[in-house]
Design an enzyme around this catalytic site. Structure first.
Site, short mmCIF file in Angstrom:
data_model
loop_
_atom_site.label_atom_id
_atom_site.label_comp_id
_atom_site.label_asym_id
_atom_site.label_seq_id
_atom_site.Cartn_x
_atom_site.Cartn_y
_atom_site.Cartn_z
N ARG A 84 -0.76 -14.38 19.84
CA ARG A 84 -1.41 -15.69 19.89
C ARG A 84 -1.13 -16.46 18.62
O ARG A 84 -0.68 -15.91 17.61
CB ARG A 84 -2.92 -15.57 20.09
N ASN A 99 0.84 -1.19 0.00
CA ASN A 99 0.00 0.00 0.00
C ASN A 99 0.88 1.25 0.00
O ASN A 99 2.10 1.18 0.10
CB ASN A 99 -0.95 -0.03 1.20
N GLY A 147 -0.74 -1.36 8.78
CA GLY A 147 -0.26 -0.01 8.53
C GLY A 147 0.77 0.45 9.55
O GLY A 147 0.67 0.13 10.74
N ALA A 166 -1.00 -3.34 13.25
CA ALA A 166 -0.66 -1.98 12.84
C ALA A 166 0.18 -1.27 13.90
O ALA A 166 -0.06 -1.40 15.09
CB ALA A 166 -1.93 -1.19 12.57
N HIS A 222 23.29 1.96 11.97
CA HIS A 222 24.54 2.62 12.34
C HIS A 222 24.97 2.11 13.72
O HIS A 222 24.13 1.76 14.55
CB HIS A 222 24.35 4.14 12.39
#
Length: 208
Positions: A180, A82, A139, A157, A112
């Site tokens: 789970r 997306n 997302g 998300a 780094h």
């Protein structure tokens, strides 16, 4: 030992002009890709090929999409990312079949040193990331350098994945942890306690 060799072999390297020059092909391809998509699918496919990304059937990257080298990315069949996806492919990124990314997913192989003296030396590194088959990243998920995510996994998300995730689980949080197992009992449900209606369930059952 040149810095491109060091980078590609998981050794600390310095991003010299020669190393940065290697990025220009992919950056140029995706600058155009982000302008023409989704209006010119043919040109979009050509630009993905020009970027050096290796992929199977049915790959779609919602614009804008960003990566660093392109040729350090290998994607299986039926991949969808997306909008706002960033793949920092200093290290190799391998993604399996039937993988979905929600909006603004970050796949970050680069890092780094943490000590200021080491960090200020200019050295950085890239550690590979591997994502299995049938994985959904929600997302704003961030996957950190060196992580492997197994098969049949859902990452909630906003999660920050700092360690490996095993097969067949739902994992969430910062740092991401297993919530789970995914079992056969989950199959009839599409959202929490909501079951598929008869039409959708029949279509699922009839899939080959």
């Amino acid at each position: 030992m040149n810095n491109s060799y060091r980078r590609d072999n998981e050794l600390p390297y310095i991003a010299t002009k020669e190393v940065l020059q290697e990025q220009l092909k992919a950056k140029k391809a995706f600058r155009e890709y982000n302008e023409v998509m989704p209006f010119d699918l043919k040109r979009g496919r050509e630009l993905i090929a020009e970027s050096g990304i290796r992929h199977g059937a049915e790959i779609y990257l919602e614009p804008p999409f960003y990566c660093e080298y392109g040729n350090h990315i290998k994607v299986g069949d039926y991949f969808y990312a997306n909008t706002g996806c960033i793949i920092s492919d200093v290290g190799e990124v391998v993604i399996g079949d039937h993988v979905l990314f929600g909006p603004r997913v970050n796949i970050l192989t680069a890092g780094h040193p943490i000590h200021p003296v080491s960090s200020n030396s200019g050295y950085e590194y890239g550690m590979p990331i591997t994502i299995g088959n049938n994985v959904w990243l929600g997302g704003n998920v961030t996957v950190c350098p060196g992580v492997t995510i197994g098969n049949n996994v859902v990452i909630g998300a906003g999660s920050v994945v700092t360690k490996d995730i095993p097969d067949n689980v739902v994992a969430v949080g910062n740092p991401c942890h297993v919530l789970r197992k995914i079992t056969e009992a989950d199959k009839p449900y599409y959202f929490k306690n909501r079951k598929f209606d008869d039409e959708a369930w029949e279509a699922i059952q009839n899939r080959k």
